[in-house]
Design a protein around this motif. Structure first.
Motif, PDB file in Angstrom:
ATOM      1  N   LEU A  19       0.824  -1.218   0.000  1.00  0.00           N
ATOM      2  CA  LEU A  19       0.000   0.000   0.000  1.00  0.00           C
ATOM      3  C   LEU A  19       0.849   1.256   0.000  1.00  0.00           C
ATOM      4  CD1 LEU A  19      -2.813  -0.505   2.631  1.00  0.00           C
ATOM      5  CD2 LEU A  19      -2.996  -0.339   0.177  1.00  0.00           C
ATOM      6  N   ILE A  20       2.053   1.111   0.595  1.00  0.00           N
ATOM      7  CA  ILE A  20       2.942   2.273   0.675  1.00  0.00           C
ATOM      8  C   ILE A  20       3.274   2.730  -0.747  1.00  0.00           C
ATOM      9  CG2 ILE A  20       5.269   2.964   1.436  1.00  0.00           C
ATOM     10  CD1 ILE A  20       4.719   1.059   3.869  1.00  0.00           C
ATOM     11  N   GLU A  21       3.590   1.742  -1.599  1.00  0.00           N
ATOM     12  CA  GLU A  21       3.877   2.082  -3.002  1.00  0.00           C
ATOM     13  C   GLU A  21       2.638   2.666  -3.692  1.00  0.00           C
ATOM     14  OE1 GLU A  21       6.545   2.596  -4.747  1.00  0.00           O
ATOM     15  OE2 GLU A  21       7.331   2.148  -2.753  1.00  0.00           O
ATOM     16  N   TYR A  22       1.503   2.021  -3.407  1.00  0.00           N
ATOM     17  CA  TYR A  22       0.233   2.456  -4.017  1.00  0.00           C
ATOM     18  C   TYR A  22       0.008   3.951  -3.748  1.00  0.00           C
ATOM     19  CZ  TYR A  22      -4.875   2.450  -4.858  1.00  0.00           C
ATOM     20  OH  TYR A  22      -6.150   2.711  -5.320  1.00  0.00           O
ATOM     21  N   TYR A  23       0.195   4.357  -2.498  1.00  0.00           N
ATOM     22  CA  TYR A  23      -0.078   5.751  -2.157  1.00  0.00           C
ATOM     23  C   TYR A  23       1.072   6.682  -2.558  1.00  0.00           C
ATOM     24  CZ  TYR A  23      -4.382   4.401   0.166  1.00  0.00           C
ATOM     25  OH  TYR A  23      -5.648   3.944   0.420  1.00  0.00           O
ATOM     26  N   ARG A  24       2.308   6.150  -2.589  1.00  0.00           N
ATOM     27  CA  ARG A  24       3.425   6.986  -3.044  1.00  0.00           C
ATOM     28  C   ARG A  24       3.183   7.393  -4.501  1.00  0.00           C
ATOM     29  NH1 ARG A  24       8.344   6.406  -0.584  1.00  0.00           N
ATOM     30  NH2 ARG A  24       8.111   4.147  -0.426  1.00  0.00           N
ATOM     31  N   GLU A  25       2.774   6.389  -5.311  1.00  0.00           N
ATOM     32  CA  GLU A  25       2.528   6.660  -6.736  1.00  0.00           C
ATOM     33  C   GLU A  25       1.456   7.729  -6.927  1.00  0.00           C
ATOM     34  OE1 GLU A  25       1.415   2.920  -8.438  1.00  0.00           O
ATOM     35  OE2 GLU A  25       3.451   2.113  -8.174  1.00  0.00           O
ATOM     36  N   ARG A  26       0.533   7.811  -5.976  1.00  0.00           N
ATOM     37  CA  ARG A  26      -0.561   8.802  -6.090  1.00  0.00           C
ATOM     38  C   ARG A  26      -0.227  10.128  -5.410  1.00  0.00           C
ATOM     39  NH1 ARG A  26      -1.882   4.038  -6.937  1.00  0.00           N
ATOM     40  NH2 ARG A  26      -3.676   3.398  -8.183  1.00  0.00           N
ATOM     41  N   GLY A  27       1.033  10.257  -4.938  1.00  0.00           N
ATOM     42  CA  GLY A  27       1.478  11.517  -4.337  1.00  0.00           C
ATOM     43  C   GLY A  27       0.851  11.808  -2.979  1.00  0.00           C
ATOM     44  N   LEU A  28       0.350  10.759  -2.316  1.00  0.00           N
ATOM     45  CA  LEU A  28      -0.354  10.992  -1.044  1.00  0.00           C
ATOM     46  C   LEU A  28       0.474  10.596   0.175  1.00  0.00           C
ATOM     47  CD1 LEU A  28      -3.900   9.634  -2.014  1.00  0.00           C
ATOM     48  CD2 LEU A  28      -3.333  12.001  -1.439  1.00  0.00           C
ATOM     49  N   LEU A  29       1.593   9.919  -0.050  1.00  0.00           N
ATOM     50  CA  LEU A  29       2.311   9.312   1.081  1.00  0.00           C
ATOM     51  C   LEU A  29       3.124  10.336   1.885  1.00  0.00           C
ATOM     52  CD1 LEU A  29       2.733   6.376   2.170  1.00  0.00           C
ATOM     53  CD2 LEU A  29       5.021   6.564   1.172  1.00  0.00           C
ATOM     54  N   VAL A  30       2.936  10.314   3.200  1.00  0.00           N
ATOM     55  CA  VAL A  30       3.741  11.130   4.111  1.00  0.00           C
ATOM     56  C   VAL A  30       4.376  10.157   5.107  1.00  0.00           C
ATOM     57  CG1 VAL A  30       3.666  12.934   5.887  1.00  0.00           C
ATOM     58  CG2 VAL A  30       2.142  13.081   3.894  1.00  0.00           C
ATOM     59  N   LEU A  36       2.569  16.857   7.817  1.00  0.00           N
ATOM     60  CA  LEU A  36       1.267  16.978   7.151  1.00  0.00           C
ATOM     61  C   LEU A  36       1.090  18.380   6.557  1.00  0.00           C
ATOM     62  CD1 LEU A  36      -1.167  15.151   6.800  1.00  0.00           C
ATOM     63  CD2 LEU A  36      -2.071  15.985   8.972  1.00  0.00           C
ATOM     64  N   GLU A  37       1.463  19.387   7.354  1.00  0.00           N
ATOM     65  CA  GLU A  37       1.359  20.772   6.873  1.00  0.00           C
ATOM     66  C   GLU A  37       2.280  20.986   5.674  1.00  0.00           C
ATOM     67  OE1 GLU A  37      -0.795  22.858   7.793  1.00  0.00           O
ATOM     68  OE2 GLU A  37      -1.485  22.145   9.746  1.00  0.00           O
ATOM     69  N   GLN A  38       3.514  20.429   5.782  1.00  0.00           N
ATOM     70  CA  GLN A  38       4.471  20.580   4.668  1.00  0.00           C
ATOM     71  C   GLN A  38       3.906  19.955   3.405  1.00  0.00           C
ATOM     72  OE1 GLN A  38       8.171  18.722   5.760  1.00  0.00           O
ATOM     73  NE2 GLN A  38       8.674  20.349   7.222  1.00  0.00           N
ATOM     74  N   ASN A  39       3.306  18.771   3.569  1.00  0.00           N
ATOM     75  CA  ASN A  39       2.749  18.061   2.426  1.00  0.00           C
ATOM     76  C   ASN A  39       1.588  18.842   1.820  1.00  0.00           C
ATOM     77  OD1 ASN A  39       2.564  15.471   0.866  1.00  0.00           O
ATOM     78  ND2 ASN A  39       0.498  15.588   1.680  1.00  0.00           N
ATOM     79  N   ALA A  40       0.740  19.416   2.706  1.00  0.00           N
ATOM     80  CA  ALA A  40      -0.418  20.177   2.226  1.00  0.00           C
ATOM     81  C   ALA A  40       0.071  21.423   1.475  1.00  0.00           C
ATOM     82  CB  ALA A  40      -1.313  20.572   3.405  1.00  0.00           C
ATOM     83  N   ALA A  41       1.130  22.073   2.005  1.00  0.00           N
ATOM     84  CA  ALA A  41       1.659  23.267   1.340  1.00  0.00           C
ATOM     85  C   ALA A  41       2.227  22.885  -0.016  1.00  0.00           C
ATOM     86  CB  ALA A  41       2.741  23.916   2.212  1.00  0.00           C
ATOM     87  N   GLY A  42       2.942  21.729  -0.060  1.00  0.00           N
ATOM     88  CA  GLY A  42       3.514  21.244  -1.324  1.00  0.00           C
ATOM     89  C   GLY A  42       2.425  20.940  -2.331  1.00  0.00           C
ATOM     90  N   ALA A  43       1.321  20.319  -1.843  1.00  0.00           N
ATOM     91  CA  ALA A  43       0.221  19.960  -2.733  1.00  0.00           C
ATOM     92  C   ALA A  43      -0.425  21.218  -3.316  1.00  0.00           C
ATOM     93  CB  ALA A  43      -0.819  19.137  -1.971  1.00  0.00           C
TER      94      ALA A  43
END
Ligand code: AMP
Length: 255
Positions: free
Chosen positions: A214-225, A244-251
């Motif tokens: 699943l880790i790969e599954y979500y990494r491929e979709r740009g969701l993995l933190v 989480l904040e960093q990821n949200a800012a990046g998104a």
């Protein structure tokens, strides 16, 4: 609608009757929490839920609640599911997917959600994607808690839970004031059957085989933190929020 009522609807499988609950924070977070058993995912889910206002929904809680019912009140399908759980194995996808589908009203609440223990396999992740897109919703991120194997085994084998209120303890790192007795409600502390060493071994193997993809599954979709899970629960919590904040800012920048 209070979080307790949403969780109880989730566990019982009833519908959430107040779908227009206001978000508890300025934005609704829809998150999945991943991590091997014993990484502290449940504790982080509680802390994140308090801070972000998203309701903490665990599929393991559904099975544990069913296990506490008198046997005559359990359906044959649930009885079968409990057999898998007691051995530390995963309950078959078809059944878990159906249970979550029946509870989808809890996922569309405006307060958002933190899914803990679901999805556990790629077919479950695909089912969740379909279910959410059918509701016009999407995940914001998937937090993956990582910890070395030997630390996980040490944590799990010492874990105890209150049979009455489900409060969590650890014989070494978080002992109760009186041995075997819950500080909060005086209930009896027990070891989950799936925290016994033989079940832990099975659960770790199952995790590697079924959940790690699943880790790969979500990494491929740009969701993995990825969140390193060493340290105290508070340290891991602060780290989770920061990442989480960093990821949200990046998104936002990427989007
Ligand atoms: P947990 O509390 O998440 O560790 O779940 C306890 C047990 O419930 C697991 O070891 C499985 O037997 C079962 N279980 C919970 N969630 C799932 C799931 N998404 N898929 C399959 N089995 C599950």
């Amino acid at each position: 609608m209070g979080q307790k009522r949403i969780i109880s609807a989730w566990i019982r499988g009833g519908t959430c009757t107040e779908p227009f609950a206001p978000p508890a924070s300025d934005r609704a977070w829809r998150l999945v929490l991943l991590g091997a058993p014993g990484v502290g995912k449940g504790t982080q889910a509680e802390l994140l839920s308090e801070r972000l206002g998203a309701v903490h929904l665990s599929t393991g809680d559904i099975f544990r609640a069913a296990g506490n019912l008198p046997p005559e009140q359990r359906s044959a399908a649930m009885e079968e599911a409990l057999g898998y759980m007691r051995r530390g194995e995963l309950v078959p996808d078809e059944l878990v997917i159906r249970l979550v589908e029946e509870r989808k009203a809890c996922l569309r609440l405006p307060c958002g959600f933190l899914l803990d223990g679901y999805p556990r396999t790629v077919p479950q992740a695909e089912a969740l994607d379909n279910l959410l897109s059918g509701e016009g919703l999407a995940l914001d991120a998937v937090l993956d808690y990582e910890l070395p194997l030997e630390v996980v085994v040490q944590r799990l084998s010492g874990r105890r839970m209150c049979a009455q209120c489900q409060a969590a303890y650890h014989v070494e790192t978080l002992p109760p004031k009186r041995e075997g007795v819950c500080d909060h409600c005086g209930g009896r502390l027990v070891q989950r059957p799936d925290d016994r060493p033989e079940a832990i071994r099975v659960r770790m193997e199952v995790y590697q085989r079924s959940t790690a993809p699943l880790i790969e599954y979500y990494r491929e979709r740009g969701l993995l933190v990825t969140v390193p899970a060493e340290g105290t629960p508070e340290e891991v919590f602060e780290r989770s929020l920061r990442l989480l904040e960093q990821n949200a800012a990046g998104a936002t920048r990427r989007g």
